[in-house]
Design a protein around this motif. Sequence first.
Motif, short mmCIF file in Angstrom:
data_model
loop_
_atom_site.label_atom_id
_atom_site.label_comp_id
_atom_site.label_asym_id
_atom_site.label_seq_id
_atom_site.Cartn_x
_atom_site.Cartn_y
_atom_site.Cartn_z
N VAL A 167 0.83 -1.20 0.00
CA VAL A 167 0.00 0.00 0.00
C VAL A 167 0.86 1.25 0.00
O VAL A 167 0.54 2.24 -0.63
N ARG A 191 2.71 1.67 -3.62
CA ARG A 191 1.90 2.11 -4.75
C ARG A 191 1.74 3.63 -4.79
O ARG A 191 1.95 4.23 -5.84
N PRO A 192 1.38 4.30 -3.67
CA PRO A 192 1.32 5.76 -3.73
C PRO A 192 2.64 6.39 -4.12
O PRO A 192 2.66 7.39 -4.83
N LYS A 247 -2.74 11.34 -2.02
CA LYS A 247 -3.95 10.54 -1.84
C LYS A 247 -4.27 9.68 -3.06
O LYS A 247 -5.22 8.91 -3.04
N ARG A 277 -4.52 6.84 -5.75
CA ARG A 277 -4.41 5.39 -5.81
C ARG A 277 -4.80 4.89 -7.19
O ARG A 277 -5.11 3.71 -7.36
N SER A 278 -4.80 5.78 -8.19
CA SER A 278 -5.23 5.44 -9.54
C SER A 278 -4.20 5.89 -10.55
O SER A 278 -3.80 7.06 -10.56
N ASP A 327 -8.85 8.04 -5.47
CA ASP A 327 -8.37 7.26 -4.33
C ASP A 327 -8.45 5.76 -4.57
O ASP A 327 -8.25 4.97 -3.64
N GLY A 328 -8.76 5.35 -5.80
CA GLY A 328 -8.81 3.93 -6.12
C GLY A 328 -10.18 3.31 -5.99
O GLY A 328 -10.37 2.14 -6.34
#
Length: 203
Positions: free
Chosen positions: A25, A28-29, A110, A112-113, A188-189
């Motif tokens: 987690v 990834r950011p 923030k 996540r995409s 944010d995914g």
Amino acid sequence: MAGVSTEQPPAEHPTGTGSEGGGGVRRRPRKLLVLLFGVASVALLLDTVTKVAVVATLEGGPPVRALGGLIYLDVLRNPGAAFSLATGLTWLLALLALVVVGVIIWLAPKLRSTGWAIGLGLVLGGACGNLVDRLFRAPGPLQGHVVDFLSVFGPNGQYWPVFNIADSAIVCGGVLVVLMSLLGRDYDGTVHTRKNKTSENES
């Protein structure tokens, strides 16, 4: 004591769920931040280099036909927004660009995409490209005129307003962000499917 279980339920990991774990987690950011600012840097670099080149070699001269007439290199100084809109409000456009840059930088951690990272990176790079002109070009800070030089299908913007690489990056990034939203994918995914929306409406 008999009949009393002493087993404790497994503690939830505070930084992540599933097989990816907290480390995944966090990684990834970080990758998305690199992607966002990498895309922004490339867009800003291309915009800056092309503006410097056309001003040094083409400004004051006749339009140059390129790509069989698909594009004409036609240098002009634009006091307005993208595609020569809002002429005369250069100072306000500069302040709005600063706000856009600030919001994207605030939003960046923030993300996540991947799609949002690319889209916002293009918008950030384009906004910075035109902002540099407004801050450092004549006639002065917050009043500088943006260098535009791309005219499609004909010279002098007769078919479409003259634009630059920064304008193109902003438009492409904006379109990508809107597309992601229409597909139900948030920055944010979070993924909103039609089934989820129907369930929310029924509840």
